[in-house]
Design a protein around this motif. Structure first.
Motif, PDB file in Angstrom:
ATOM      1  N   GLU A  25       0.810  -1.269  -0.090  1.00 13.84           N
ATOM      2  CA  GLU A  25      -0.049  -0.063   0.030  1.00 13.84           C
ATOM      3  C   GLU A  25       1.041   1.387   0.242  1.00 13.84           C
ATOM      4  O   GLU A  25       0.409   2.403  -0.017  1.00 13.84           O
ATOM      5  CB  GLU A  25      -0.878  -0.005   1.251  1.00 13.84           C
ATOM      6  CG  GLU A  25      -1.869  -1.022   1.169  1.00 13.84           C
ATOM      7  CD  GLU A  25      -2.809  -1.102   2.284  1.00 13.84           C
ATOM      8  OE1 GLU A  25      -2.518  -0.169   3.275  1.00 13.84           O
ATOM      9  OE2 GLU A  25      -3.833  -2.100   2.428  1.00 13.84           O
TER      10      GLU A  25
ATOM     11  N   PRO B  39      -0.975   2.915  -5.172  1.00 13.49           N
ATOM     12  CA  PRO B  39       0.014   2.003  -4.277  1.00 13.49           C
ATOM     13  C   PRO B  39       0.758   0.926  -5.208  1.00 13.49           C
ATOM     14  O   PRO B  39       0.124   0.576  -6.234  1.00 13.49           O
ATOM     15  CB  PRO B  39      -1.117   1.172  -3.576  1.00 13.49           C
ATOM     16  CG  PRO B  39      -2.275   1.126  -4.182  1.00 13.49           C
ATOM     17  CD  PRO B  39      -2.381   2.452  -4.995  1.00 13.49           C
TER      18      PRO B  39
ATOM     19  N   ARG C 171      -5.686  -5.895  -5.737  1.00 19.47           N
ATOM     20  CA  ARG C 171      -5.118  -4.472  -4.951  1.00 19.47           C
ATOM     21  C   ARG C 171      -5.624  -3.404  -6.052  1.00 19.47           C
ATOM     22  O   ARG C 171      -5.752  -2.142  -5.378  1.00 19.47           O
ATOM     23  CB  ARG C 171      -3.727  -4.733  -4.711  1.00 19.47           C
ATOM     24  CG  ARG C 171      -3.391  -5.283  -3.638  1.00 19.47           C
ATOM     25  CD  ARG C 171      -1.845  -6.095  -3.618  1.00 19.47           C
ATOM     26  NE  ARG C 171      -1.757  -6.812  -2.546  1.00 19.47           N
ATOM     27  CZ  ARG C 171      -0.468  -7.216  -2.218  1.00 19.47           C
ATOM     28  NH1 ARG C 171       0.741  -7.432  -3.204  1.00 19.47           N
ATOM     29  NH2 ARG C 171      -0.027  -8.041  -1.125  1.00 19.47           N
TER      30      ARG C 171
ATOM     31  N   ALA D 121      -7.655  -0.149  -4.854  1.00 25.18           N
ATOM     32  CA  ALA D 121      -7.331   1.257  -5.005  1.00 25.18           C
ATOM     33  C   ALA D 121      -8.226   2.180  -5.865  1.00 25.18           C
ATOM     34  O   ALA D 121      -8.498   3.148  -5.542  1.00 25.18           O
ATOM     35  CB  ALA D 121      -5.856   1.344  -5.528  1.00 25.18           C
TER      36      ALA D 121
ATOM     37  N   ARG E 240      -7.272  -7.143   2.466  1.00 23.99           N
ATOM     38  CA  ARG E 240      -5.905  -6.313   2.325  1.00 23.99           C
ATOM     39  C   ARG E 240      -5.101  -7.739   2.550  1.00 23.99           C
ATOM     40  O   ARG E 240      -4.516  -7.993   3.424  1.00 23.99           O
ATOM     41  CB  ARG E 240      -5.792  -5.306   3.445  1.00 23.99           C
ATOM     42  CG  ARG E 240      -6.582  -4.079   3.581  1.00 23.99           C
ATOM     43  CD  ARG E 240      -6.294  -3.263   4.905  1.00 23.99           C
ATOM     44  NE  ARG E 240      -5.020  -2.860   4.832  1.00 23.99           N
ATOM     45  CZ  ARG E 240      -4.399  -2.396   5.974  1.00 23.99           C
ATOM     46  NH1 ARG E 240      -5.062  -2.421   7.000  1.00 23.99           N
ATOM     47  NH2 ARG E 240      -3.071  -1.742   5.771  1.00 23.99           N
TER      48      ARG E 240
END
Length: 719
Positions: A541, A555, A677, A681, A690
């Motif tokens: 992240e 990220p 991911r 985002a 996560r």
């Protein structure tokens, strides 16, 4: 400079003065000053009442006289002439000058700055250095020696010094016009005399009042002189001893010193230096010593040649002067500039190969080098040795020469021949053994012929900097290659990095990897090597920059396949590596997903040592307070792939990893995690997992050592 010609100028109304400045009497009736000293700030018009006090209290009574504005520059430059209402006939005449060359010139002047104000305005002797290479074409920079403390109000510390005449030697070269606040009241700006002394009206006024026009003579900086013997440092005295046998007769020493002083743009008329003066000249410029010996060292033989070699080696040992002469530096800069333009990836690619154990200059760790980066790289490499053996009694091969040989081995057209010729000539001047240079040249040729193995992963090693309360990390970045080799792009530096800075360095490394031959346009795989405590880090992240108007902050885990690795655990390393190897060979299609039926950590170990002995992947669900100990068991028993949701509270959150299909298609899992991911985002409002992913590669890590948390010795191995 004649203190009797100093002028204190007040301008304003008949009721009271509104501005104060300085000036200089250049003829019996004309005072030179800055135009803004005479102006009303609100209207830009001259004040109607002007008085001038001529003289200095150390030279008798001063004279107060009224004045009027006679001339100001037609192009609006900040300079003016006042005509006072009576003649003040002082002996002598003003001589005008124009600084030349590149060496800083000492200057002086007299003015009335606000910082020197007491009950009255007191004069201040301005003095310092005028560096001709600083500033712009229409200004001189004045680096002031004694300087006041910067003011905290809206007034200038040097306010009132504007209009002061500046002298280099006995020639008036400019007029003070500004204070530079960013230098903390240590720097002033002057308008050069050449910017106004040729104006037709200015010339006519001087001819009318002085009989002659201003003629600008050139002014060069005088060469530096030695300090008294008692004040010289041990290094200076050692250099004197080393220079004496090289210039046994006075005439030879003076001739060589004059040639060097002239090359460094000093005024050489009447220059007849002692050996101590020659050392002072060598101290004035980092390339002076190498430039002094460039020609005589190459032509010398026998004991004299040995003495030159010893001098160059000792100078480097005591950190006196740069490796290269001025000509050698400019020639190399020109050659490497051509390399940068024609083969932009060659220099940063060759550096870690030529010097794999050296702490490379930061500029050489970037995928592209600008002109300033190239200069910084040369300066940084001049301080390093390549640390390999040389014949006894000969100096070490400079790291810079080794890198030049590597670049030459892969340079196009005739560039390689020119670089090798430069390297040979420089090595000869330094006294480097021909055999030692030949060995480096052979190493470079071997490297050039070797097939460049593609990069498989970018490896970033992180270690928390415990010396600070902030979140900062030591960072070391490597490119791991298909053939098992690796190259270091960024070493652990004395200054640790914030997560944002580490992410930015990683982005630069990925850009470098993408430009390597055969890499293609695939999403890079980043392995982040951490210790046990680092397994909790949300490295994926981390964002390399602040949001801008075009691209949002993004990220690194959404841009690259980012996985964690923890190679160092308090278990038998050999056994763990054998377990990982077995699981990779036999268990790619198997996965263990923990559930309530798995029980506690004892039962998890039992499963991993029996029915899941060959399983390569574990998906961890369960209580957050137990997850870390379960992870340690997995890693200690050689499980190479472990996936978990670091935000999960317990088994009830297991479904949040469902879209990753953690039980199927192991090889595609890192890319599925990256896409997950990226989606997170793009949709920050959704409550999603996560994911953290440990992936111990089946091709072994590059052999690494612990990161250094102290400054490395200059030129020593750091990897």
């Amino acid at each position: 400079m004649d203190p009797r010609r100093l002028a204190l100028i007040r301008s304003g109304t008949d009721e009271r003065p509104r501005r104060v400045g300085s000036g200089y009497l250049i003829t019996p009736r004309l005072v030179l000053t800055a135009r803004h000293v005479l102006e009303d700030r609100a209207t830009g018009l001259p004040w109607p009442a002007i008085t001038v006090r001529i003289g200095h209290h150390n030279y008798g009574e001063t004279t107060l006289v009224a004045a009027e504005l006679l001339w100001q520059h037609p192009d609006g430059r900040d300079v003016a002439l006042l005509r006072i209402h009576r003649d003040l006939d002082l002996s002598g005449a003003v001589r005008w000058g124009r600084p030349t060359g590149t060496a800083p010139l000492p200057y002086q002047g007299l003015g009335y700055p606000l910082s020197a104000k007491g009950d009255t305005r007191d004069p201040e002797n301005l003095r310092g250095e005028l560096p001709p290479l600083s500033g712009a074409t229409d200004r001189y920079v004045l680096d002031q020696g004694p300087s006041p403390v910067p003011r905290t109000d809206d007034k200038n510390s040097w306010g009132g010094a504007s209009g002061a005449a500046i002298f280099c030697g006995d020639r008036l070269v400019g007029v003070v016009t500004q204070e530079v606040h960013s230098y903390g009241a240590r720097r002033l700006i002057a308008l050069p005399a050449r910017a106004f002394a040729q104006d037709d009206d200015f010339v006519s006024h001087l001819v009318e009042h002085a009989g002659t026009p201003p003629e600008l003579g050139t002014v060069g900086a005088p060469p530096p002189e030695a300090a008294p013997a008692a004040e010289r440092t041990p290094a200076e005295r050692e250099l004197e001893r080393l220079l004496d046998p090289l210039f046994p007769d006075r005439a030879s020493r003076i001739d060589h010193a004059r040639d060097l002083a002239r090359e460094l743009d000093y005024e050489t008329d009447g220059y007849e230096p002692t050996t101590a003066d020659l050392v002072a000249l060598l101290k004035a410029h980092p390339r002076a010593l190498a430039s002094l010996g460039e020609a005589p060292a190459r032509s010398a033989t026998g004991s004299v040649r040995a003495a030159w070699t010893h001098l160059f080696a000792r100078a480097r040992a005591i950190a006196h002067g740069s490796l290269l002469s001025a000509d050698e530096y400019e020639s190399l800069l020109g050659l490497l500039t051509r390399v940068r333009e024609e083969q932009p990836r060659l220099l940063p690619g060759a550096a870690p190969e030529a010097l794999p154990y050296a702490v490379l200059p930061e500029s050489l760790t970037r995928p592209h080098l600008g002109e300033d980066d190239l200069r910084a790289a040369i300066h940084g490499l001049e301080e390093l040795s390549d640390s390999e053996s040389v014949p006894e009694g000969t100096p070490p091969v400079p790291a810079l020469l080794r890198l030049v040989e590597y670049v030459a081995s892969s340079a196009v057209d005739r560039l390689g021949d020119e670089l090798r010729a430069w390297s040979s000539a420089t090595a000869d001047r330094l006294g480097v053994h021909a055999g030692a240079l030949s060995e480096r040249r052979a190493d470079a040729a071997h490297w050039a012929k070797r097939r460049i193995s593609p990069v498989t992963r970018v490896v970033m090693e992180l270690e928390r900097d415990t010396a600070t309360a902030e979140e900062r990390y030591r960072c070391r970045i490597l490119l791991a290659r298909e053939d098992g080799s690796h190259s270091v792009l960024k070493e652990a530096e004395s200054a640790s990095k914030t997560p944002q800075e580490a992410a930015r360095s990683l982005g630069e490394a990925v850009a470098t990897a993408r430009q390597e031959p055969g890499q293609g346009d695939h999403v890079p795989w980043v392995t982040v090597v951490v210790d046990r405590s680092g397994l909790d880090l949300a490295v994926d992240e981390w964002e390399p920059g602040e949001p801008d108007d075009i691209l949002l902050a993004w990220p690194i885990g959404a841009e690259y396949r980012v996985s964690l690795s923890c190679p160092d655990l308090p278990v038998d390393k050999t056994v763990r590596e054998l377990d990982q190897e077995r699981r990779w060979k036999r268990g790619r299609s198997a996965a263990l997903t923990t559930s309530r039926t798995c029980g506690d950590r004892r039962q998890l170990r039992h499963l991993l040592e029996t029915e899941h002995r060959d399983t390569a992947q574990v998906v961890l669900h369960g209580p957050a307070d137990q997850r870390k100990s379960w992870l340690m068991i997995c890693l200690a028993l050689g499980v190479p792939v472990v996936l978990w949701d670091r935000d999960a509270a317990g088994y009830e959150d297991a479904d949040r990893l469902g879209s990753l299909a953690p039980g199927g298609g192991l090889d595609a899992l890192p890319e599925r995690v990256r896409e997950f991911r990226s989606h997170s985002a793009a949709h920050p409002g959704e409550r999603r997992a996560r994911p953290s992913l440990v992936w111990e590669p089946d091709d072994r890590h590059p052999k690494t050592e612990s990161l250094h948390l102290r400054d490395p010795w200059r030129g020593t191995h750091a990897s």
